[in-house]
Design an enzyme around this catalytic site. Structure first.
Site, PDB file in Angstrom:
ATOM      1  CE1 TYR B 292      -4.342   1.429   1.058  1.00 57.14           C
ATOM      2  CE2 TYR B 292      -2.848   3.132   1.843  1.00 57.14           C
ATOM      3  CZ  TYR B 292      -4.115   2.722   1.490  1.00 57.14           C
ATOM      4  OH  TYR B 292      -5.159   3.602   1.570  1.00 57.14           O
ATOM      5  CE1 TYR B 342      -4.707   5.526  -1.926  1.00 53.53           C
ATOM      6  CE2 TYR B 342      -6.375   7.199  -2.334  1.00 53.53           C
ATOM      7  CZ  TYR B 342      -5.635   6.432  -1.457  1.00 53.53           C
ATOM      8  OH  TYR B 342      -5.826   6.565  -0.099  1.00 53.53           O
TER       9      TYR B 342
END
Lengths: 130, 394
Positions: B292, B342
């Site tokens: 992430y 994203y």
């Protein structure tokens, strides 16, 4: 965006913030500290992390060092024209607080530099180079 | 693989679905979620009626109405045995999969659909959506009052602290961003595929100094859904199962107080320890990782926090090529948050599934026996991680 951040401190819903700002405007910066005497805590503490008793506001010296900082290039608040520098100051009592750098023509800040509380007239706590 | 404790996975991901990913404000998050859910059902070769569990994850800065429990009706789901919204910020996607696997193992449910959807890109871009308070200091309203705005502001403090502690500079961030772009060039679904030139990087505008535009995630509107099943039923589907071998959460207690370093000491160390101890292994057992990484600095800190290199060595690890195409530890093989797209916790989850299935095309990692997938929320204090494999027994 921007205008919603211009509210006066008295409109803060959080009474702890209001009280910190009220006292800061008089020249007295406070931190949260254990009511039973364990000492200063971080500003997020709602009970003493050592003994679990309540915390209360206590005055600090106003001296500290820059733990980190960042420079904002967007204006969000009419009191903070861009660019402005946010300092994460480690007070000598231990807690860290985000404040605005009162630059006054000095050279750019560095991590580790000694800084001192310089006022909060407009409801924004500012520090300058010590 | 070097896994000391032989183990057999109890659950697997058997379906992967996605909506269109868009930079236009054309659909709601809820509509994207429906597309992704139906796509996952189809991908798994299931009928909608076979789904008996649904877990939802919306962006933490959106109200619950954006992705309500009623989504179940939109998809045409009937009676369910499991239904919840999971909200632990960017760690939620892996948490959904973890809780689905646990519920399946406990006999609550058989097929769980897990979906994340978001539509942050509006008419004027996505900047407004992220101009939020992270409440780093812990006094309501304090950060905004003092101009500490947005996730970027919080991560900028991490960068400056990292630079100070390890003598690094913006070149470290550039390496992390450029490595992701190298992978993105090989991913037809990535949004930013042109190689990142050093001059272009350094010329890009400040978002919050020392973070530049190309240090920040590339937001899109869209949704990703996965279906978790018991491992016993995982081979019935249309695609190779992605076996779930372990999970680890880690939520750091580091405070803004002398002696703590919350800017760089994150929940990764705790989540990694929980995951690796459960597996009886070490970071060296992993062939690839999907991290992430909404900001360039977070790739560096994750490589260090999960133990792939020592603190302060993450940038050199990347610069030396370890995580790049052809390196010993391919990382963010789709281009990550910076260069592909994203969609919070689902970006790394999606790419891990593609890799384990062997569907990565030009960007397929050479070895995918064991992969690490991570997610985090807040300013990295809330971490989740999981280990995935194409093999049921490792």
């Amino acid at each position: 965006m921007g205008s919603r951040l211009d509210d006066e401190p008295t409109k803060d819903v959080n009474p702890v913030v209001s009280e910190i700002l009220r006292r800061a405007k008089t020249g007295e910066l406070c931190c949260l500290s254990c009511a039973a005497g364990c000492g200063a805590t971080d500003y997020a503490a709602r009970i003493c992390p050592v003994c679990g008793k309540s915390v209360e506001l206590r005055p600090v010296s106003g001296h500290g060092r820059i733990h980190s900082y960042s420079v904002f290039h967007t204006q969000y608040n009419s009191k903070l024209p861009a660019p402005y520098t946010v300092l994460l100051v480690e007070l000598e009592e231990g807690p860290r607080l985000a404040v605005v750098f009162d630059r006054g023509g000095e050279s750019p800040p560095k991590v580790g530099d000694a800084v001192v509380f310089s006022g909060a007239d407009d409801g924004i706590v500012r520090f300058s180079m010590a | 693989m070097n896994v000391a404790r032989k183990r057999s996975a109890a659950a697997a991901v058997i379906g992967l679905g996605e909506s269109t990913f868009s930079r236009k404000s054309d659909k709601t998050a809820r509509a994207h979620a429906v597309d992704a859910c139906l796509g996952a059902v189809s991908d798994a070769g299931l009928k909608v009626a076979e789904i008996d569990g649904l877990l939802l994850n919306r962006s933490p800065i959106e109200p619950s109405s954006v992705l309500p429990l009623h989504l179940k009706r939109d998809i045409g789901l009937g009676d369910l045995s499991l239904l919840a919204s999971i909200e632990a910020e960017g760690s939620s996607a892996i948490q959904m999969i973890q809780y689905a696997a646990l519920a399946i193992g406990a006999g609550m449910v058989e097929k769980v659909l897990c979906v994340f959807a978001d539509a942050p890109v509006g008419a004027t871009g996505a900047g407004d959506a992220y101009s939020i308070s992270m409440n780093l200091i812990g006094l309501d309203g304090w950060d905004e009052r003092h101009g500490l705005i947005g996730a970027t502001g919080g991560f900028a403090l991490s960068v400056q602290r990292y630079f100070h502690l390890y003598g690094a500079d913006s070149n470290a961030l550039f390496e992390a961003a450029a490595a992701d772009r190298e992978w993105a060039a090989l991913n037809p679904k990535a949004f930013l595929r042109k190689p990142l030139d050093k001059d272009e990087y350094f010329a890009s505008r400040w978002i919050v100094e020392p973070l530049r535009l190309f240090d920040c995630a590339y937001p899109v509107n869209g949704a990703v859904a996965v279906i978790v099943s018991s491992a016993d039923r995982a081979t019935d589907g249309l695609n190779p199962p992605v076996y779930l071998h372990g999970f680890g959460q880690g939520h750091s207690g580091a405070r803004n107080f002398a002696g703590d370093e919350p800017e760089i000491q994150t929940g990764a160390e705790i989540a990694g320890r929980n995951l690796f101890d459960g597996l009886g292994t070490t970071p060296g057992a992993f062939d690839f990782c999907e991290l992430y990484n909404p900001f360039s600095i977070t790739t560096i800190l994750a490589l260090e926090g999960y133990g792939f290199c020592k603190p302060g060595e993450g940038a050199d690890f990347i610069a030396d090529g370890a995580t790049r195409p052809g390196g010993k530890l391919p990382a963010n093989t789709g281009g990550g948050h910076l260069s592909s797209y994203y969609l919070q916790g689902m970006t790394p989850v999606h790419e891990a599934i593609v890799q384990i299935r062997g569907q990565g095309g030009e960007r397929q990692a050479p070895s995918t026996n064991l992969g690490l997938v991570t997610g985090f929320g807040g300013r990295m204090e809330y971490h989740s991680a999981m280990a995935v494999s194409p093999h049921r027994d490792i």
